[in-house]
Write a protein that holds these residues in place. Structure first.
Motif, PDB file in Angstrom:
ATOM      1  N   ARG A 269      20.854   2.888  15.070  1.00 21.48           N
ATOM      2  CA  ARG A 269      19.599   2.197  15.380  1.00 21.48           C
ATOM      3  C   ARG A 269      18.606   3.054  16.152  1.00 21.48           C
ATOM      4  NH1 ARG A 269      22.229  -3.581  17.021  1.00 21.48           N
ATOM      5  NH2 ARG A 269      23.183  -3.935  14.990  1.00 21.48           N
ATOM      6  N   PHE A 270      19.075   4.187  16.665  1.00 24.45           N
ATOM      7  CA  PHE A 270      18.196   5.110  17.375  1.00 24.45           C
ATOM      8  C   PHE A 270      18.870   6.469  17.382  1.00 24.45           C
ATOM      9  CE2 PHE A 270      20.977   3.086  20.432  1.00 24.45           C
ATOM     10  CZ  PHE A 270      21.432   4.144  21.212  1.00 24.45           C
ATOM     11  N   ASP A 271      18.135   7.466  17.778  1.00 18.35           N
ATOM     12  CA  ASP A 271      18.669   8.825  17.832  1.00 18.35           C
ATOM     13  C   ASP A 271      19.548   8.966  19.075  1.00 18.35           C
ATOM     14  OD1 ASP A 271      19.238  11.502  17.826  1.00 18.35           O
ATOM     15  OD2 ASP A 271      17.168  12.168  18.146  1.00 18.35           O
ATOM     16  N   ALA A 272      20.870   9.042  18.859  1.00 17.82           N
ATOM     17  CA  ALA A 272      21.805   9.138  19.978  1.00 17.82           C
ATOM     18  C   ALA A 272      22.331  10.553  20.171  1.00 17.82           C
ATOM     19  CB  ALA A 272      22.980   8.187  19.747  1.00 17.82           C
ATOM     20  N   SER A 273      21.647  11.532  19.595  1.00 19.11           N
ATOM     21  CA  SER A 273      22.170  12.909  19.624  1.00 19.11           C
ATOM     22  C   SER A 273      22.273  13.481  21.031  1.00 19.11           C
ATOM     23  CB  SER A 273      21.285  13.814  18.755  1.00 19.11           C
ATOM     24  OG  SER A 273      19.939  13.826  19.231  1.00 19.11           O
ATOM     25  N   ARG A 274      21.486  12.967  21.961  1.00 21.86           N
ATOM     26  CA  ARG A 274      21.534  13.487  23.332  1.00 21.86           C
ATOM     27  C   ARG A 274      22.399  12.636  24.260  1.00 21.86           C
ATOM     28  NH1 ARG A 274      15.536  14.642  25.255  1.00 21.86           N
ATOM     29  NH2 ARG A 274      15.185  12.589  24.326  1.00 21.86           N
ATOM     30  N   TYR A 275      23.026  11.599  23.707  1.00 21.16           N
ATOM     31  CA  TYR A 275      23.913  10.757  24.507  1.00 21.16           C
ATOM     32  C   TYR A 275      25.320  11.354  24.521  1.00 21.16           C
ATOM     33  CZ  TYR A 275      20.440   6.984  24.536  1.00 21.16           C
ATOM     34  OH  TYR A 275      19.305   6.226  24.730  1.00 21.16           O
ATOM     35  N   ALA A 276      26.028  11.127  25.621  1.00 22.10           N
ATOM     36  CA  ALA A 276      27.395  11.643  25.730  1.00 22.10           C
ATOM     37  C   ALA A 276      28.334  10.959  24.750  1.00 22.10           C
ATOM     38  CB  ALA A 276      27.909  11.470  27.160  1.00 22.10           C
ATOM     39  N   SER A 277      28.056   9.712  24.426  1.00 12.31           N
ATOM     40  CA  SER A 277      28.865   8.943  23.481  1.00 12.31           C
ATOM     41  C   SER A 277      27.982   8.496  22.324  1.00 12.31           C
ATOM     42  CB  SER A 277      29.469   7.722  24.167  1.00 12.31           C
ATOM     43  OG  SER A 277      30.274   8.101  25.258  1.00 12.31           O
ATOM     44  N   ARG A 278      28.596   8.358  21.132  1.00  6.99           N
ATOM     45  CA  ARG A 278      27.775   8.039  19.960  1.00  6.99           C
ATOM     46  C   ARG A 278      28.443   7.032  19.029  1.00  6.99           C
ATOM     47  NH1 ARG A 278      26.651  14.431  18.856  1.00  6.99           N
ATOM     48  NH2 ARG A 278      25.817  14.851  20.928  1.00  6.99           N
ATOM     49  N   LEU A 279      29.511   6.399  19.467  1.00  6.66           N
ATOM     50  CA  LEU A 279      30.193   5.415  18.642  1.00  6.66           C
ATOM     51  C   LEU A 279      29.901   4.000  19.144  1.00  6.66           C
ATOM     52  CD1 LEU A 279      33.735   6.986  18.122  1.00  6.66           C
ATOM     53  CD2 LEU A 279      31.811   6.985  16.516  1.00  6.66           C
ATOM     54  N   VAL A 280      29.740   3.072  18.217  1.00  8.31           N
ATOM     55  CA  VAL A 280      29.515   1.669  18.561  1.00  8.31           C
ATOM     56  C   VAL A 280      30.144   0.779  17.489  1.00  8.31           C
ATOM     57  CG1 VAL A 280      27.356   2.002  19.846  1.00  8.31           C
ATOM     58  CG2 VAL A 280      27.291   1.644  17.372  1.00  8.31           C
ATOM     59  N   GLY A 281      30.311  -0.487  17.843  1.00  8.92           N
ATOM     60  CA  GLY A 281      30.652  -1.499  16.860  1.00  8.92           C
ATOM     61  C   GLY A 281      29.388  -2.270  16.523  1.00  8.92           C
ATOM     62  N   GLN A 282      28.679  -1.834  15.500  1.00 12.32           N
ATOM     63  CA  GLN A 282      27.407  -2.450  15.094  1.00 12.32           C
ATOM     64  C   GLN A 282      27.631  -3.499  14.011  1.00 12.32           C
ATOM     65  OE1 GLN A 282      24.135   1.188  15.512  1.00 12.32           O
ATOM     66  NE2 GLN A 282      24.792   0.540  13.518  1.00 12.32           N
ATOM     67  N   ILE A 283      26.835  -4.557  14.057  1.00 12.34           N
ATOM     68  CA  ILE A 283      26.781  -5.515  12.954  1.00 12.34           C
ATOM     69  C   ILE A 283      25.614  -5.104  12.069  1.00 12.34           C
ATOM     70  CG2 ILE A 283      26.473  -7.924  12.304  1.00 12.34           C
ATOM     71  CD1 ILE A 283      27.650  -8.713  14.995  1.00 12.34           C
ATOM     72  N   ASP A 284      25.912  -4.518  10.928  1.00 17.53           N
ATOM     73  CA  ASP A 284      24.867  -3.948  10.084  1.00 17.53           C
ATOM     74  C   ASP A 284      24.389  -4.893   8.984  1.00 17.53           C
ATOM     75  OD1 ASP A 284      24.762  -1.478  11.423  1.00 17.53           O
ATOM     76  OD2 ASP A 284      26.495  -0.729  10.306  1.00 17.53           O
ATOM     77  N   ASP A 285      25.106  -5.998   8.771  1.00 13.80           N
ATOM     78  CA  ASP A 285      24.757  -6.867   7.643  1.00 13.80           C
ATOM     79  C   ASP A 285      24.156  -8.199   8.094  1.00 13.80           C
ATOM     80  OD1 ASP A 285      27.152  -7.591   8.762  1.00 13.80           O
ATOM     81  OD2 ASP A 285      28.171  -8.025   6.872  1.00 13.80           O
ATOM     82  N   PHE A 286      23.603  -8.238   9.309  1.00 12.27           N
ATOM     83  CA  PHE A 286      22.982  -9.460   9.815  1.00 12.27           C
ATOM     84  C   PHE A 286      21.474  -9.282   9.883  1.00 12.27           C
ATOM     85  CE2 PHE A 286      21.266 -12.075  13.267  1.00 12.27           C
ATOM     86  CZ  PHE A 286      21.738 -13.330  12.911  1.00 12.27           C
ATOM     87  N   GLU A 287      20.759 -10.076   9.121  1.00 10.26           N
ATOM     88  CA  GLU A 287      19.298 -10.127   9.185  1.00 10.26           C
ATOM     89  C   GLU A 287      18.921 -11.501   9.721  1.00 10.26           C
ATOM     90  OE1 GLU A 287      17.098  -7.834   8.728  1.00 10.26           O
ATOM     91  OE2 GLU A 287      18.513  -6.281   8.062  1.00 10.26           O
ATOM     92  N   ALA A 288      18.344 -11.519  10.901  1.00  2.00           N
ATOM     93  CA  ALA A 288      18.051 -12.797  11.554  1.00  2.00           C
ATOM     94  C   ALA A 288      17.187 -13.695  10.681  1.00  2.00           C
ATOM     95  CB  ALA A 288      17.381 -12.543  12.903  1.00  2.00           C
ATOM     96  N   ALA A 289      16.258 -13.127   9.939  1.00  2.00           N
ATOM     97  CA  ALA A 289      15.349 -13.920   9.114  1.00  2.00           C
ATOM     98  C   ALA A 289      16.087 -14.675   8.006  1.00  2.00           C
ATOM     99  CB  ALA A 289      14.283 -13.026   8.501  1.00  2.00           C
ATOM    100  N   ASP A 290      17.287 -14.214   7.666  1.00  2.00           N
ATOM    101  CA  ASP A 290      18.080 -14.899   6.646  1.00  2.00           C
ATOM    102  C   ASP A 290      18.777 -16.141   7.201  1.00  2.00           C
ATOM    103  OD1 ASP A 290      17.388 -12.905   4.865  1.00  2.00           O
ATOM    104  OD2 ASP A 290      19.238 -11.767   5.187  1.00  2.00           O
ATOM    105  N   HIS A 291      18.814 -16.272   8.523  1.00  2.00           N
ATOM    106  CA  HIS A 291      19.598 -17.338   9.139  1.00  2.00           C
ATOM    107  C   HIS A 291      18.779 -18.281  10.016  1.00  2.00           C
ATOM    108  CE1 HIS A 291      23.329 -15.288   7.946  1.00  2.00           C
ATOM    109  NE2 HIS A 291      22.707 -14.179   8.288  1.00  2.00           N
ATOM    110  N   LEU A 292      17.561 -17.859  10.396  1.00  2.00           N
ATOM    111  CA  LEU A 292      16.783 -18.639  11.359  1.00  2.00           C
ATOM    112  C   LEU A 292      15.378 -18.888  10.840  1.00  2.00           C
ATOM    113  CD1 LEU A 292      17.719 -16.686  14.620  1.00  2.00           C
ATOM    114  CD2 LEU A 292      18.732 -18.807  13.793  1.00  2.00           C
TER     115      LEU A 292
END
Length: 407
Positions: free
Chosen positions: A39-62
């Motif tokens: 979701r953003f450029d994390a190249s300068r962060y010490a850590s770069r792993l996350v558990g992202q929800i990539d298949d949720f579009e709020a407009a599809d549900h709300l």
């Protein structure tokens, strides 16, 4: 007479699956929801792993009117509440609005929303800041928004206890039902994967710097190096059992039978951590003994010294290797207030299907830990009683016991 609190609906939003069915299949198949930050450029962060929800579009549900006034954590909460109530088959008119409440936990607030507004303040001026900033960032907003959307006007609350807070929300909901409320939507979801929110999570020094998604989060493993932050969680529909059966509830997943919370003593006091006491008290509260527990859904910090503490608590309470231990969140990352409720949802699915999911990618557990970590393949076995553990930073400990439903 003490009211029995049962679970009749599940609403899950996790990095490896939206909805309880998809999520459960992913857990059993070992589908990993952890990957690099996108979701953003994390190249300068010490850590770069996350558990992202990539298949949720709020407009599809709300509806569109809710999108500009809500943070991502609230949008996920809306969807999870919808799914949970649909799963419980709660129809309009089944219960009076003041017979239904909401109890949620949130650890991170509306990070993404509020930092977008801060950026406007600093770069464009105060007149560009959204009026919704007055509440969209707030820890209690998920409770309030769900209550308004579904007309759940009964006793409600919001709790903050970091990773332990989600179990505290379930415990508070059970107390609310025992006090006379017939139904409570309860649990927690968190999301803070914007640049500032992610930086705040790294600041505690417990997040892994590993770069391989398959080796990033390894609770209880010899190679554990920290945890991976994630987003999501679960909301559950809890009901008074008699009321649920009277309204014709289509399913009862299980009983929320025991709950306890403790707080660790001050560092340097020489007194032991209080996680074991939370577990023991929750088991007693459920009218059980440690011998009755079929599986432990562990907190599984993935931080070596914290893993040692938890392993000691489990092995001392149950005996060395006496009970299977699993950490399904190795597939999602730690979800803060969402982690405990997601584990409870996983536990009731484990009870339903008679299978204990494995702890993903963990292969080498030190013998000194004295615990039987389920690894590799799921373990088929009858499950009637599950213990769920959660720990929050600065000393919070919570435990919940789930029982198989009375048929």
């Amino acid at each position: 007479m003490t009211r029995t609190t049962v679970i009749t609906g599940l609403g899950v939003a996790a990095p490896n699956g939206l909805g309880s069915d998809v999520y459960w299949k992913s857990v059993l198949a070992g589908l990993n929801g952890i990957g690099p930050v996108t979701r953003f450029d994390a190249s300068r962060y010490a850590s770069r792993l996350v558990g992202q929800i990539d298949d949720f579009e709020a407009a599809d549900h709300l509806p569109s009117r809710l999108l500009p006034q809500t943070d991502r954590s609230t949008q996920l909460s809306f969807a999870a509440a919808d799914w949970a109530l649909d799963d419980a088959a709660v129809a309009v008119g089944d219960l009076a609005d003041y017979d239904m409440g909401v109890v949620t936990s949130n650890a991170l607030g509306g990070f993404d929303f509020t930092h977008r507004e801060f950026r406007k303040l600093w770069t464009q001026g105060p007149e560009y800041v959204s009026v919704y900033e007055s509440f969209a960032w707030f820890y209690a907003v998920n409770t309030g928004q769900i209550s308004i959307r579904h007309k759940l006007r009964g006793p409600s609350a919001a709790l903050v206890g970091e990773q332990a807070g989600g179990l505290d929300a379930l415990g508070h909901a059970r107390r609310t039902i025992r006090g006379g409320t017939r139904l409570v939507v309860a649990g927690g979801l968190d999301s803070a994967l914007d640049p500032w929110g992610y930086a705040s999570q790294l600041s505690g020094g417990l997040v892994t710097t590993a770069t391989d998604p398959e080796r990033g989060y390894l609770p209880f493993d010899t190679h554990a190096s920290g945890y991976v932050p994630g987003e999501g969680g679960a909301l559950l529909v809890l009901e008074d059992e008699e009321s649920a059966r009277r309204r014709g509830a289509e399913q009862i997943y299980g009983e929320l039978a025991g709950y306890a919370a403790t707080f660790d003593p001050a560092p340097g006091s020489g007194r032991p951590p209080a996680l074991r006491r939370a577990a023991e008290t929750a088991i007693t509260d459920a009218g059980l003994t440690p011998r009755d527990i079929d599986v432990v859904f562990a907190d599984g910090a993935g931080v070596p010294h914290l893993d040692v503490e938890e392993a000691r608590a489990i092995s001392e309470l149950f005996g060395a290797g006496a009970v299977p231990v699993t950490v399904p969140k190795a597939l999602t990352g730690r979800l803060y207030a969402g982690g405990g409720p997601l584990d409870v949802a996983t536990a009731v699915l484990s009870i339903r299907d008679g299978v204990i999911p494995p702890t993903h990618a963990v292969s080498e557990v030190p013998d000194s830990y004295g615990i039987d970590v389920v690894r590799g393949e799921a373990r088929d076995c009858p499950v009637r009683h599950a213990l769920v553990l959660a720990r929050g930073r600065k000393g919070f400990n919570s435990a919940v016991v789930v029982k198989a439903p009375n048929r």
